[in-house]
Write a protein that holds these residues in place. Structure first.
Motif, PDB file in Angstrom:
ATOM      1  N   TYR A 271      44.187  28.901  43.199  1.00  0.00           N
ATOM      2  CA  TYR A 271      45.543  29.393  42.966  1.00  0.00           C
ATOM      3  C   TYR A 271      46.561  28.303  43.279  1.00  0.00           C
ATOM      4  CZ  TYR A 271      43.344  33.979  43.052  1.00  0.00           C
ATOM      5  OH  TYR A 271      42.542  35.055  42.784  1.00  0.00           O
ATOM      6  N   HIS A 272      47.630  28.291  42.527  1.00  0.00           N
ATOM      7  CA  HIS A 272      48.796  27.459  42.854  1.00  0.00           C
ATOM      8  C   HIS A 272      49.778  28.373  43.559  1.00  0.00           C
ATOM      9  CE1 HIS A 272      47.870  24.550  39.324  1.00  0.00           C
ATOM     10  NE2 HIS A 272      47.216  24.220  40.422  1.00  0.00           N
TER      11      HIS A 272
ATOM     12  N   LYS B  69      52.002  31.173  41.907  1.00  0.00           N
ATOM     13  CA  LYS B  69      52.595  30.764  40.633  1.00  0.00           C
ATOM     14  C   LYS B  69      51.632  31.021  39.468  1.00  0.00           C
ATOM     15  CE  LYS B  69      56.319  29.391  40.746  1.00  0.00           C
ATOM     16  NZ  LYS B  69      57.495  30.261  40.718  1.00  0.00           N
ATOM     17  N   ASP B  70      50.361  30.690  39.668  1.00  0.00           N
ATOM     18  CA  ASP B  70      49.363  30.967  38.639  1.00  0.00           C
ATOM     19  C   ASP B  70      47.960  30.869  39.208  1.00  0.00           C
ATOM     20  OD1 ASP B  70      48.465  28.186  38.469  1.00  0.00           O
ATOM     21  OD2 ASP B  70      50.250  27.811  37.299  1.00  0.00           O
ATOM     22  N   GLU B  71      47.035  31.399  38.448  1.00  0.00           N
ATOM     23  CA  GLU B  71      45.607  31.393  38.819  1.00  0.00           C
ATOM     24  C   GLU B  71      44.898  30.430  37.908  1.00  0.00           C
ATOM     25  OE1 GLU B  71      41.941  34.461  38.202  1.00  0.00           O
ATOM     26  OE2 GLU B  71      43.824  35.313  38.888  1.00  0.00           O
TER      27      GLU B  71
END
Length: 57
Positions: free
Chosen positions: A4-5, A54-56
């Motif tokens: 993850y981010h 923020k995103d995966e």
């Protein structure tokens, strides 16, 4: 396992008092003071922390 981010952001904030003819002039004055390092925010201006994914990957 997934990656993850995660973003960590901190908010620094300070109220600066200036004398000016109008809001635009006041904003310009403070922007210049900030750009010229006359106003330097530090730990005493800390208002909070935000942590969000923020995103995966």
């Amino acid at each position: 396992m997934k990656k993850y981010h995660v973003e960590v952001s901190e908010m620094l904030s300070r109220i600066v008092e200036v004398e000016a003819n109008n809001e635009i002039e006041a904003t310009k004055m403070v922007r210049k003071m900030y750009k010229d390092d006359i106003i330097v925010l530090d730990y005493s201006d800390y208002k909070g922390t935000n942590i969000c994914v923020k995103d995966e990957k």
